[in-house]
Design an enzyme around this catalytic site. Structure first.
Site, PDB file in Angstrom:
ATOM      1  N   GLY A 149       0.808  -1.212   0.000  1.00  0.00           N
ATOM      2  CA  GLY A 149       0.000   0.000   0.000  1.00  0.00           C
ATOM      3  C   GLY A 149       0.843   1.265   0.000  1.00  0.00           C
ATOM      4  O   GLY A 149       0.509   2.250  -0.661  1.00  0.00           O
TER       5      GLY A 149
ATOM      6  N   CYS B  93       1.057   1.520  12.131  1.00  0.00           N
ATOM      7  CA  CYS B  93       2.195   2.024  11.366  1.00  0.00           C
ATOM      8  C   CYS B  93       2.740   3.276  12.024  1.00  0.00           C
ATOM      9  O   CYS B  93       3.720   3.849  11.596  1.00  0.00           O
ATOM     10  CB  CYS B  93       1.746   2.332   9.947  1.00  0.00           C
TER      11      CYS B  93
HETATM   12  N1  PLP Z   1      -2.868   2.860   3.828  1.00  0.00           N
HETATM   13  C1  PLP Z   1      -3.619   2.427   4.855  1.00  0.00           C
HETATM   14  C2  PLP Z   1      -4.983   2.992   5.058  1.00  0.00           C
HETATM   15  C3  PLP Z   1      -3.112   1.457   5.729  1.00  0.00           C
HETATM   16  O1  PLP Z   1      -3.850   1.039   6.759  1.00  0.00           O
HETATM   17  C4  PLP Z   1      -1.806   0.958   5.509  1.00  0.00           C
HETATM   18  C5  PLP Z   1      -1.199  -0.013   6.459  1.00  0.00           C
HETATM   19  O2  PLP Z   1      -1.424   0.043   7.638  1.00  0.00           O
HETATM   20  C6  PLP Z   1      -1.074   1.429   4.401  1.00  0.00           C
HETATM   21  C7  PLP Z   1      -1.645   2.379   3.587  1.00  0.00           C
HETATM   22  C8  PLP Z   1       0.278   0.911   4.092  1.00  0.00           C
HETATM   23  O3  PLP Z   1       0.201  -0.344   3.473  1.00  0.00           O
HETATM   24  P1  PLP Z   1       1.472  -1.337   3.468  1.00  0.00           P
HETATM   25  O4  PLP Z   1       1.609  -1.831   4.875  1.00  0.00           O
HETATM   26  O5  PLP Z   1       1.092  -2.416   2.506  1.00  0.00           O
HETATM   27  O6  PLP Z   1       2.635  -0.559   2.982  1.00  0.00           O
END
Ligand code: PLP
Length: 377
Positions: free
Chosen positions: A72, A324
């Protein structure tokens, strides 16, 4: 023995056994590089084509509009920077105050490079008002990006209305659908977006793989230059097993979408009823139009981080804000943006449920919270 309860499915999910089985052949047997010309590449190449078809069908897109990424974060960076870089500095983008840091920090980086960023406020349920977007659009705006569903409070945004508002002024629209894909129906045509990001590990696929949907004809500069994979748009040897696992996991979720929604809603209802019965003074954050099984709860006078650690000691994994973002000690930007009253804001935890959770676990979580913060009112 203490049983473990995993209630942080918005952070990540376990790999589905079916996805793992689907991936297995591409790790040690059919391991050829799909770009090569000999026989060993045939199976991986076919698998990528087939996976792209499954994923495209899942969001009502054409397979040629799906570009595989490392997840993402990469998809968000690419949509935002790749659109801005089609223009000279001075052009700008619009985003919202509750986006994931993959979007927020991509925007900060762009701003530093001379592409001004406007950040829209949200209401107390975390909803971006299309009229507010409309008023913020200027002749310099080239992209608006608003998430489909919040990773912190579960709120689903009015994306089709927001995208229409952007289109009226000829502005492209991207949505971060990382928390939505595999959990609610997603149709890129109904949403009317030019770009959409998703990530496999949020729907029981493997980590480190995702995709960006790019509507045919949308101008976008590649960020990864190299051997020209993904029609020259995203170079790098394909993560064949990852892509296959993602398609398999997504199909599995789609096949049980309604069943999953009602099961998770049922579990969430039990937990909330139990907390109410225990007479906690708490508020539920976000809108009623939300991702099933996603709860953001603020307990009056409590300390969310303390709650997280005490629950962890009792065997239960929950989050405070966004996983995150968990290294930050200060209040989450989302909780700030929706203006949770001060005496509740610090006591916020996020509980996100999955198909591996049970009713008994809901009673257990309510009981554990009771043991930690006691009766409040
Ligand atoms: N966008 C949203 C809304 C998310 O919840 C996350 C991960 O927590 C991401 C982007 C990032 O995705 P990735 O972990 O695959 O890099």
């Amino acid at each position: 023995m203490q049983t473990r309860i995993y209630a942080d499915h918005a952070a990540t999910t376990a790999l589905s056994p079916a996805a793992r089985d689907a991936m297995e052949p591409f790790l040690q047997v059919a391991y050829g590089n799909p770009s090569t010309l000999y026989n060993l590449a045939r199976e991986p190449r076919k698998a990528i084509v087939h996976s792209r078809e499954i994923i495209a069908a899942a969001i009502h897109a054409d397979p040629s509009e799906i570009f595989f990424t490392s997840g993402g974060t990469e998809a968000d960076n690419w949509a935002i920077k790749g659109t801005a870089f089609c223009h000279a500095p001075g052009k700008g983008i619009i985003t919202s105050a509750i986006e994931h840091h993959a979007v927020l920090n991509s925007s900060v980086a762009l701003d530093r490079m001379g592409y001004p960023v406007t950040t829209l406020p949200v209401d107390t349920e975390g909803v971006v008002n299309p009229a507010v977007l409309k008023a913020a659009l200027t002749p310099e705006t080239v992209l608006a990006t608003v998430m489909l569903a919040s990773n912190e409070i579960g709120t689903i945004e009015p994306i089709s209305e927001l995208a229409s508002a952007a289109h009226e002024k000829g502005v492209l629209f991207h949505t971060d659908a990382v928390q939505a894909v595999g959990h609610i129906p997603v149709d890129v045509n109904a949403l009317g977006v030019e770009m959409l990001s998703a990530s496999a590990h949020k729907f029981n696929g493997p980590k480190g793989v995702g995709f960006l949907y790019v509507r045919t004809g949308t101008p976008l500069i590649p960020l990864m230059d190299g051997g020209g994979q993904e029609h020259g748009m995203r170079s790098g040897t394909e993560n064949v097993a990852g892509v296959v696992g993602m398609a398999s996991a997504l199909q599995e979720h789609l096949d049980r979408l309604e069943q999953e929604a009602s099961y998770l809603q049922g579990l969430a209802d039990i937990l909330i009823a139990q907390l109410r019965q225990n007479r906690f003074d708490f508020r539920m954050n976000g809108s009623n139009n939300r991702i099933p099984g996603s709860l953001s709860l603020s307990f009056k006078g409590a300390d969310g981080e303390m709650l997280l650690h005490r629950l962890d000691l009792m065997g239960t994994a929950v989050a405070t804000g966004s996983a995150c973002n968990s290294k930050e000690n200060e209040l989450s930007h989302v909780i700030k943006a929706i203006q949770v009253p001060e005496d509740y804001a610090n006591g916020t935890i996020r509980i996100t449920l999955g198909m591996d959770n049970t009713k008994d676990q809901m009673y257990a979580i309510a009981d554990q919270i009771h043991k930690i913060i006691g009766v409040q009112s």
